[in-house]
Design a protein around this motif. Sequence first.
Motif: not given
Length: 303
Positions: A109, A112-113, A171, A175, A179, A227
């Motif tokens: 997470t 990507l974020a 995830i 995410v 984000t 998370t």
Amino acid sequence: MSAPSSLAPDRPVAREPEPIMKPATPRPRRRWSPAQAAVITALSVLVLIGLFPFLFMLMTSFKTDEQFTTSYWVPTWPLELGNYAAAWEQIDGYFVTSLTVAGLSIVGTIALASVSGFLFARYSFYGRKFLFGMVAALMMVPSISSLIPLFVLMRNLRLLDTLPVLVLPQIAGSVVLATILMKTFVEQIPQELFDAAQVDGAGGVRLFFSIMLPLSLPVIGTVSLITVIGVWGEFFWPLLVITDDSLRTIPVGLSFFQGQNATRWGPLFAGYTLASLPLLLIFTFLSKWFLAGIQGGIPGANK
């Protein structure tokens, strides 16, 4: 007749007057107005109501079945510490699985974020607002609506009863909010820091690892905590896609643990206590980062 002494007689040394000790005046007691007393009383009652289930669980975890029957509402002595050993023998595998899923989900997470939030916040490209609007629109999609398509996708990929079937959906679900939080946080970092680094020849990768990530630790802590809470509270999805007992997470494992200890109240409540300790410890150590990430405070951002 002896000669007179040439030494002068000793003169008395003048002493400084001792200070007069004044009695300490007692501080006036703070008096609460009736409205303040009513608010404090109401908040105290709410705190006790909120903590009572946890305190009852903790108190019962140290009792034998006989003590639980005879002394339902009050603590007893001696404490039955063996309940925790019996509970740990049955839920230790669930703990390992949950911690593994939480760790992998946090890494995926944040990876990507952080990249997507950095790109949305610091780069201008065609369709940036539209793409971010689509990401924000995913917040309005209920997770239950994607349950069947997600299950069919995992089945077609032959990921059922594997560790990735627990990590990848977690995830994907975390995410989106991560984000948005990362983009909002990075936008508050002063642009002068990035401009100065670019003048020194830093590229996008150097800006990301040397400036953005170190300053984003508060929001990274917030994302990590959210998370972990999601992994620890997820029940239906692991129950649906996992049949192997070694891959069950804490929520699903506790349901089977409850069936095995339906009449053993001490080990049952000890298992619940052990399951709640990681979240309690994580929130205790990450609460400052959690609040800082939500508030988005960056030194010098408002100057």
